[in-house]
Enzyme design. Structure first.
Site, short mmCIF file in Angstrom:
data_model
loop_
_atom_site.label_atom_id
_atom_site.label_comp_id
_atom_site.label_asym_id
_atom_site.label_seq_id
_atom_site.Cartn_x
_atom_site.Cartn_y
_atom_site.Cartn_z
N HIS A 197 4.83 -6.13 -2.16
CA HIS A 197 5.05 -6.26 -0.71
C HIS A 197 5.62 -7.31 -0.13
O HIS A 197 5.31 -8.53 -0.65
CB HIS A 197 3.58 -6.13 0.08
CG HIS A 197 2.90 -4.92 0.12
ND1 HIS A 197 1.54 -4.67 -0.07
CD2 HIS A 197 3.24 -3.65 0.68
CE1 HIS A 197 0.97 -3.58 0.03
NE2 HIS A 197 2.15 -2.85 0.45
N CYS A 230 -2.97 -10.21 3.60
CA CYS A 230 -3.28 -8.71 3.47
C CYS A 230 -4.48 -8.06 4.45
O CYS A 230 -4.37 -6.94 4.75
CB CYS A 230 -3.39 -8.31 2.13
SG CYS A 230 -2.31 -8.79 0.83
N1 ARG Z 1 -4.65 -3.08 -3.51
C1 ARG Z 1 -4.03 -2.92 -2.49
C2 ARG Z 1 -2.56 -2.13 -2.80
O1 ARG Z 1 -2.00 -2.34 -3.82
C3 ARG Z 1 -3.32 -4.31 -1.99
C4 ARG Z 1 -2.75 -4.33 -0.65
C5 ARG Z 1 -2.53 -5.89 -0.29
N2 ARG Z 1 -1.73 -5.59 0.85
C6 ARG Z 1 -0.88 -6.45 1.53
N3 ARG Z 1 -0.56 -6.47 2.79
N4 ARG Z 1 -0.04 -7.09 0.67
O2 ARG Z 1 -2.21 -1.30 -1.86
#
Ligand code: ARG
Length: 292
Positions: free
Chosen positions: A185, A285
């Site tokens: 991300h 996150c």
């Molecule tokens: N386990 C989640 C996923 O893989 C973590 C999300 C992390 N969120 C972020 N905004 N980077 O989707």
């Protein structure tokens, strides 16, 4: 001569500190009541590594209370059983000028989260709420600089969602390509230290190697004064930070990055997010920002 250059250095330091003005923020968070690592949808997640849900809740509570102590408003969305990643609220909406673009998850395990957040927005008085056609994981891949939207693609959000965000939110969108699966991300590789104002451009920090060569060139061009993070800063989720323009909330392990931002006049505020990192998440996150 030596004294004079020392004096200039001290004055420069005092001046940049004075320039870092905190702005009160409005955040939405979701307590990790049903937090778990039951599946692996990013390289950080290993269902065989035990997680301590109570510890996760304590760490999350500390993060929420840190925001409140800094003077920010924090709303909470009710968590739902069966959605262990719902704590990562940043993935469920992008809000600019009170206009909401909902999310559409890339991974089926998280798909149902989008509707819970959509309902929260509607029930909380947001009248302009659009659910997307294209896959977008919201602020996971969309970062507002105060002037334009930086948008990541490569692992989750589809490039087509960048154009959709531009139309729906009415802001210029700059597409960036992510190339390292650990930084799946945009918010794991880049954050805004201070937003653009009429007087000053935005100030950001980022880890160049997470981006394609072309995107690195774009970032250098747009942000020549950026704080450039290294592999160590990125690995401890240091770039998954939240700044209010002065205070920079980041993981306790990110001491080297904290020094770099402190040298630019910011005040690091450390939080322990070790349990949440087992799911591939950090402070940012967990935090969806409302911009009215
Ligand atoms: N386990 C989640 C996923 O893989 C973590 C999300 C992390 N969120 C972020 N905004 N980077 O989707």
């Amino acid at each position: 001569m030596r004294n004079q250059s020392q004096l200039i250095a001290v004055m420069r330091c005092a001046y940049i500190r004075y320039m870092r003005v905190p702005m009160p923020r409005h955040y939405v968070m979701c307590p990790p009541r049903y937090f778990a690592v039951d599946y692996a949808i990013n390289p950080w997640m290993d269902p065989d590594v035990p997680v301590d849900p109570e510890r996760a809740l304590r760490q999350w509570t500390e993060l929420r209370d840190t925001y409140r102590r800094l003077g920010h408003l924090v709303d909470e969305v009710e968590p739902q059983p069966g959605l262990p990643d719902m704590v990562f609220a940043a993935n469920s909406g992008t809000v600019v000028d009170g206009r909401v673009l909902g999310s559409k998850f890339a991974k089926p395990q998280r798909a149902a989260e989008a509707e819970h957040f959509r309902r929260w927005f509607v029930e909380n008085g947001f009248r302009d709420v659009t659910m997307p056609q294209e896959t977008n994981e919201a602020e996971g891949d969309f970062t507002w600089t105060g002037l334009l939207m930086l948008a990541g693609a490569g692992f989750r959000t589809e490039p087509g969602a960048h154009a959709e965000a531009q139309e729906v939110l009415g802001v210029p969108v700059v597409s960036l390509r992510l190339v390292d699966p650990r930084y799946y991300h945009l918010d794991t590789a880049l954050f805004v230290l201070s937003e653009a104002t009429d007087e000053r451009p935005a100030h950001i920090a980022y880890y160049p190697e997470a981006f394609s060569p072309g995107s690195q060139a774009v970032l250098r061009r747009l942000f020549p004064d950026a704080v450039v993070a290294d592999a160590e800063d990125a690995r401890c989720f240091g770039l998954n930070a939240i700044s209010d323009g002065r205070h920079v909330v980041l993981p306790v392990e990110a001491t080297a990055l904290a020094e770099k931002v402190a040298a630019q006049g910011y005040e690091p505020v450390f939080v322990d997010i070790s349990e949440l990192r087992k799911a591939g998440g950090g402070p940012k996150c967990c935090t969806l920002e409302i911009r009215k």
